[in-house]
Design an enzyme around this catalytic site. Structure first.
Site, PDB file in Angstrom:
ATOM      1  N   HIS A 127      -5.197 -12.290  -5.252  1.00  0.00           N
ATOM      2  CA  HIS A 127      -4.569 -12.374  -6.572  1.00  0.00           C
ATOM      3  C   HIS A 127      -5.202 -11.320  -7.465  1.00  0.00           C
ATOM      4  O   HIS A 127      -6.397 -11.039  -7.374  1.00  0.00           O
ATOM      5  CB  HIS A 127      -4.785 -13.752  -7.205  1.00  0.00           C
ATOM      6  CG  HIS A 127      -3.843 -14.032  -8.330  1.00  0.00           C
ATOM      7  ND1 HIS A 127      -4.083 -13.596  -9.610  1.00  0.00           N
ATOM      8  CD2 HIS A 127      -2.650 -14.666  -8.354  1.00  0.00           C
ATOM      9  CE1 HIS A 127      -3.078 -13.972 -10.388  1.00  0.00           C
ATOM     10  NE2 HIS A 127      -2.194 -14.613  -9.661  1.00  0.00           N
ATOM     11  N   ASP A 153       1.441 -19.260  -3.969  1.00  0.00           N
ATOM     12  CA  ASP A 153       2.571 -19.093  -3.022  1.00  0.00           C
ATOM     13  C   ASP A 153       2.241 -19.551  -1.620  1.00  0.00           C
ATOM     14  O   ASP A 153       3.127 -19.649  -0.776  1.00  0.00           O
ATOM     15  CB  ASP A 153       2.991 -17.621  -2.990  1.00  0.00           C
ATOM     16  CG  ASP A 153       3.592 -17.211  -4.324  1.00  0.00           C
ATOM     17  OD1 ASP A 153       3.051 -16.307  -4.978  1.00  0.00           O
ATOM     18  OD2 ASP A 153       4.589 -17.848  -4.720  1.00  0.00           O
ATOM     19  N   HIS A 183       4.790 -10.326  -5.583  1.00  0.00           N
ATOM     20  CA  HIS A 183       4.789 -11.237  -6.747  1.00  0.00           C
ATOM     21  C   HIS A 183       5.471 -12.542  -6.335  1.00  0.00           C
ATOM     22  O   HIS A 183       5.019 -13.200  -5.410  1.00  0.00           O
ATOM     23  CB  HIS A 183       5.473 -10.502  -7.914  1.00  0.00           C
ATOM     24  CG  HIS A 183       5.402 -11.175  -9.246  1.00  0.00           C
ATOM     25  ND1 HIS A 183       4.544 -12.195  -9.556  1.00  0.00           N
ATOM     26  CD2 HIS A 183       6.099 -10.925 -10.390  1.00  0.00           C
ATOM     27  CE1 HIS A 183       4.716 -12.550 -10.824  1.00  0.00           C
ATOM     28  NE2 HIS A 183       5.663 -11.805 -11.350  1.00  0.00           N
TER      29      HIS A 183
HETATM   30  C1  SDX Z   1       1.895 -14.169  -7.673  1.00  0.00           C
HETATM   31  O1  SDX Z   1      -0.106 -11.902 -11.584  1.00  0.00           O
HETATM   32  C2  SDX Z   1       0.201 -13.143 -11.441  1.00  0.00           C
HETATM   33  O2  SDX Z   1      -0.240 -14.003 -12.178  1.00  0.00           O
HETATM   34  C3  SDX Z   1       1.146 -13.423 -10.269  1.00  0.00           C
HETATM   35  C4  SDX Z   1       1.382 -14.919  -9.984  1.00  0.00           C
HETATM   36  C5  SDX Z   1       2.112 -15.595 -11.135  1.00  0.00           C
HETATM   37  O3  SDX Z   1       2.023 -16.830 -11.226  1.00  0.00           O
HETATM   38  O4  SDX Z   1       2.871 -14.871 -11.844  1.00  0.00           O
HETATM   39  O5  SDX Z   1       0.148 -15.591  -9.744  1.00  0.00           O
HETATM   40  C6  SDX Z   1       2.277 -15.097  -8.758  1.00  0.00           C
HETATM   41  O6  SDX Z   1       2.426 -13.083  -7.630  1.00  0.00           O
HETATM   42  C7  SDX Z   1       0.803 -14.561  -6.709  1.00  0.00           C
HETATM   43  C8  SDX Z   1       0.477 -13.409  -5.696  1.00  0.00           C
HETATM   44  C9  SDX Z   1       1.528 -13.498  -4.594  1.00  0.00           C
HETATM   45  N1  SDX Z   1       1.423 -12.287  -3.702  1.00  0.00           N
HETATM   46  C10 SDX Z   1       0.946 -12.444  -2.442  1.00  0.00           C
HETATM   47  O7  SDX Z   1       0.497 -13.487  -1.975  1.00  0.00           O
HETATM   48  C11 SDX Z   1       1.049 -11.159  -1.608  1.00  0.00           C
HETATM   49  C12 SDX Z   1      -0.271 -10.953  -0.855  1.00  0.00           C
HETATM   50  N2  SDX Z   1      -1.293 -10.587  -1.854  1.00  0.00           N
HETATM   51  C13 SDX Z   1      -1.595  -9.184  -2.046  1.00  0.00           C
HETATM   52  O8  SDX Z   1      -0.441  -8.366  -2.005  1.00  0.00           O
HETATM   53  C14 SDX Z   1      -2.523  -8.952  -3.224  1.00  0.00           C
HETATM   54  O9  SDX Z   1      -3.527  -9.853  -3.131  1.00  0.00           O
HETATM   55  C15 SDX Z   1      -1.982  -8.977  -4.639  1.00  0.00           C
HETATM   56  C16 SDX Z   1      -0.803  -8.070  -4.817  1.00  0.00           C
HETATM   57  C17 SDX Z   1      -1.610 -10.363  -5.035  1.00  0.00           C
HETATM   58  C18 SDX Z   1      -3.112  -8.469  -5.540  1.00  0.00           C
HETATM   59  O10 SDX Z   1      -3.288  -7.116  -5.194  1.00  0.00           O
HETATM   60  P1  SDX Z   1      -4.584  -6.346  -5.681  1.00  0.00           P
HETATM   61  O11 SDX Z   1      -4.763  -6.507  -7.138  1.00  0.00           O
HETATM   62  O12 SDX Z   1      -4.567  -4.971  -5.099  1.00  0.00           O
HETATM   63  O13 SDX Z   1      -5.716  -7.165  -4.963  1.00  0.00           O
HETATM   64  P2  SDX Z   1      -7.225  -6.834  -5.101  1.00  0.00           P
HETATM   65  O14 SDX Z   1      -7.471  -5.659  -5.986  1.00  0.00           O
HETATM   66  O15 SDX Z   1      -7.913  -8.110  -5.425  1.00  0.00           O
HETATM   67  O16 SDX Z   1      -7.579  -6.396  -3.603  1.00  0.00           O
HETATM   68  C19 SDX Z   1      -8.921  -6.300  -3.264  1.00  0.00           C
HETATM   69  C20 SDX Z   1      -8.940  -5.845  -1.837  1.00  0.00           C
HETATM   70  C21 SDX Z   1      -8.093  -4.611  -1.591  1.00  0.00           C
HETATM   71  O17 SDX Z   1      -8.721  -3.931  -0.502  1.00  0.00           O
HETATM   72  P3  SDX Z   1      -9.664  -2.652  -0.887  1.00  0.00           P
HETATM   73  O18 SDX Z   1      -8.746  -1.640  -1.545  1.00  0.00           O
HETATM   74  O19 SDX Z   1     -10.751  -3.174  -1.800  1.00  0.00           O
HETATM   75  O20 SDX Z   1     -10.175  -2.187   0.472  1.00  0.00           O
HETATM   76  O21 SDX Z   1      -8.387  -6.859  -0.988  1.00  0.00           O
HETATM   77  C22 SDX Z   1      -7.271  -6.335  -0.288  1.00  0.00           C
HETATM   78  C23 SDX Z   1      -6.777  -5.143  -1.091  1.00  0.00           C
HETATM   79  O22 SDX Z   1      -6.138  -4.222  -0.216  1.00  0.00           O
HETATM   80  N3  SDX Z   1      -6.266  -7.401  -0.290  1.00  0.00           N
HETATM   81  C24 SDX Z   1      -5.766  -7.969   0.803  1.00  0.00           C
HETATM   82  C25 SDX Z   1      -4.883  -8.950   0.347  1.00  0.00           C
HETATM   83  N4  SDX Z   1      -4.865  -8.950  -0.996  1.00  0.00           N
HETATM   84  C26 SDX Z   1      -5.722  -7.971  -1.386  1.00  0.00           C
HETATM   85  N5  SDX Z   1      -5.985  -7.743   2.113  1.00  0.00           N
HETATM   86  C27 SDX Z   1      -5.276  -8.515   2.986  1.00  0.00           C
HETATM   87  N6  SDX Z   1      -4.396  -9.496   2.631  1.00  0.00           N
HETATM   88  C28 SDX Z   1      -4.187  -9.732   1.312  1.00  0.00           C
HETATM   89  N7  SDX Z   1      -3.329 -10.680   0.941  1.00  0.00           N
END
Ligand code: SDX
Length: 430
Positions: free
Chosen positions: A307, A365, A266
């Site tokens: 995201h 971020d 997050h």
């Molecule tokens: C913020 O919610 C908000 O609004 C948050 C925020 C706010 O203003 O409050 O916007 C602020 O928290 C922004 C996000 C910051 N976090 C990061 O940058 C950390 C890296 N991102 C990931 O951890 C991830 O993208 C999340 C946690 C942000 C979202 O996770 P999800 O919901 O599991 O992502 P998804 O369902 O869209 O993923 C789809 C696929 C998955 O693979 P499969 O299970 O389909 O095989 O994409 C993969 C995920 O594993 N994936 C990534 C990835 N993010 C998702 N793979 C590699 N690198 C990544 N960053």
């Protein structure tokens, strides 16, 4: 809200269930499942990915189109044309202030930026190397002890005072968390300065020298604060709402929000992005990093990418990239190696099948850490600044929740997968 119906039918011949479908002013319709419990069912949605936890009129996100509105105003216009206190006024009160309201609101905030002098001892209870987020969680929670009247959340005047105190004092708490961490004396707020300039003064001034904030950097920080101010029902905002639903005082609610934002998935991501860019170290190492991010057996994630809601470019990321250019140009750092790696990483990732198919784009971020670092803000303060900005949104969401006609204590249920009933045996029979 206009409404129509959804019908759930069951293969086992159970009686179908009709549920109302509600529409808001923008975005997805929702199926109102409140009556489902009476039929002996719960919905199942770990992480609440498909769940609307509340109705709100504060922030709207369209993840597919990459839209973000605060009270209907596009984030791009607010970040370009407004200052942070006006945007805070918009989030909390629902409207942008006119000139007199703007001045009055900013003056009220300026007049409450000081902490109770005894609060400095809360900071001193920490080791100097405590993470600023640990200090902020504690100091904001401790504010409830200094303002016990804020627990009277049924009193609109007390709610308003607590909201203003939080907005006014959070920059002081953040800056003093930094000063304590680096062993410098606390710098008191200067009421002659605007919000962002006052924060930079408290961060970088010392008793030994005069410090005048660079207006380009102040404007950049102002924009960063606006872009991070609110974001619908994200993890930390949902934490604030759930905490507030029990009637907890506003300082405890915001402390809970700070704790949730701290997580690397997050708000902690901006700090993790810089650590990732430093680990990559050179543009030549980018492809290895991309392969690791795609490798399911590797827990490595491309920090600052992806995201939960945006399946298109996060509109804040584009503005942060633009701010990056402005700040690095102003500081003569256009050859900043981290920025070069970030630009190259973004380009390569956005052309990679994995990221394209999974709709993974840079989020807010990805660039914010580079800007903050260029401004001289240490990495361990990045999430603290995110918390500073998001306090405006948390306060607005908390205030809306408290006064909402549907407000009740949050109490999710579960799908139980544990043991069925069994009897305790004496220890010699176990
Ligand atoms: C913020 O919610 C908000 O609004 C948050 C925020 C706010 O203003 O409050 O916007 C602020 O928290 C922004 C996000 C910051 N976090 C990061 O940058 C950390 C890296 N991102 C990931 O951890 C991830 O993208 C999340 C946690 C942000 C979202 O996770 P999800 O919901 O599991 O992502 P998804 O369902 O869209 O993923 C789809 C696929 C998955 O693979 P499969 O299970 O389909 O095989 O994409 C993969 C995920 O594993 N994936 C990534 C990835 N993010 C998702 N793979 C590699 N690198 C990544 N960053």
């Amino acid at each position: 809200m206009k409404s129509n119906k959804a019908t759930i039918t069951f293969d086992n011949g159970a009686k179908a269930i009709e549920l109302p479908v509600l529409s808001g002013t923008l975005g997805s319709d929702v199926i109102d499942i409140r009556a489902l419990g009476q039929h002996g069912y719960f919905t199942y949605d770990p992480g609440f990915i498909s769940t609307a936890s509340c109705s709100s009129s504060i922030t709207f996100i369209d993840g597919d189109k990459g839209l973000l509105y605060y009270r209907g105003y596009p984030i791009e216009q607010l970040a370009e044309q407004c200052n942070f206190t006006d945007v805070s006024h918009l989030l909390i009160k629902g409207e942008l202030p006119n000139a007199a309201e703007s001045q009055g609101f900013a003056d009220t905030i300026r007049a409450h930026t000081m902490l109770h002098d005894q609060m400095s001892t809360v900071f001193r209870g920490f080791r100097r190397d405590a993470h600023p987020m640990a200090v902020m969680v504690s100091v904001v929670g401790a504010m409830a002890a200094f303002y016990p009247e804020s627990s009277d959340i049924a009193n609109p005047e007390q709610r308003e005072i607590a909201a203003l105190r939080l907005l006014a004092k959070i920059p002081t708490v953040a800056a003093w968390s930094y000063k304590y961490n680096v062993g410098q004396p606390f710098v008191y707020p200067q009421n002659r300065l605007d919000y962002a300039a006052n924060f930079m003064h408290m961060m970088f001034a010392t008793p030994c020298d005069t410090y005048t904030p660079n207006p380009v950097l102040v404007k950049a920080l102002e924009r960063i604060l606006i872009l991070h101010a609110d974001h619908e029902q994200n993890a930390s905002t949902s934490t604030v709402r759930l905490t507030g639903s029990s009637g907890a005082n506003p300082f405890a609610c915001i402390a809970a929000g700070i704790a949730s934002l701290w997580g690397p998935a997050h708000g902690g991501a901006n700090e993790a992005v810089l650590q990732m860019l430093e680990e990559i170290g050179s543009v030549n190492n980018i492809s290895k990093c991309i392969e690791r991010a795609k490798d399911k057996s590797d827990s490595f994630r491309l920090m600052g990418f992806g995201h939960r809601v945006y399946k298109n470019m996060d509109p804040r990321a584009s503005m942060m990239r633009h701010t990056c250019h402005e700040v690095l140009n102003e500081l003569g750092l256009t050859n900043d190696p981290m920025f070069k790696i970030a630009l190259a990483l973004e380009k390569i990732a956005l052309e990679d099948e994995y990221f394209i198919n999974k709709k993974l784009y840079p989020n807010v971020d990805f660039y914010s850490g580079i800007v903050l670092r260029a401004m001289g803000i240490p990495t361990n303060m990045f999430t603290a600044i995110f918390a500073l900005a998001r306090t405006a949104g948390w306060v607005a969401q908390w205030s809306e929740m408290i006064t909402h006609p549907e407000a009740k204590i949050g109490r999710p249920r579960q799908l139980y997968t544990g043991n069925i009933r069994r009897e305790v045996l004496p220890v010699n029979q176990r």
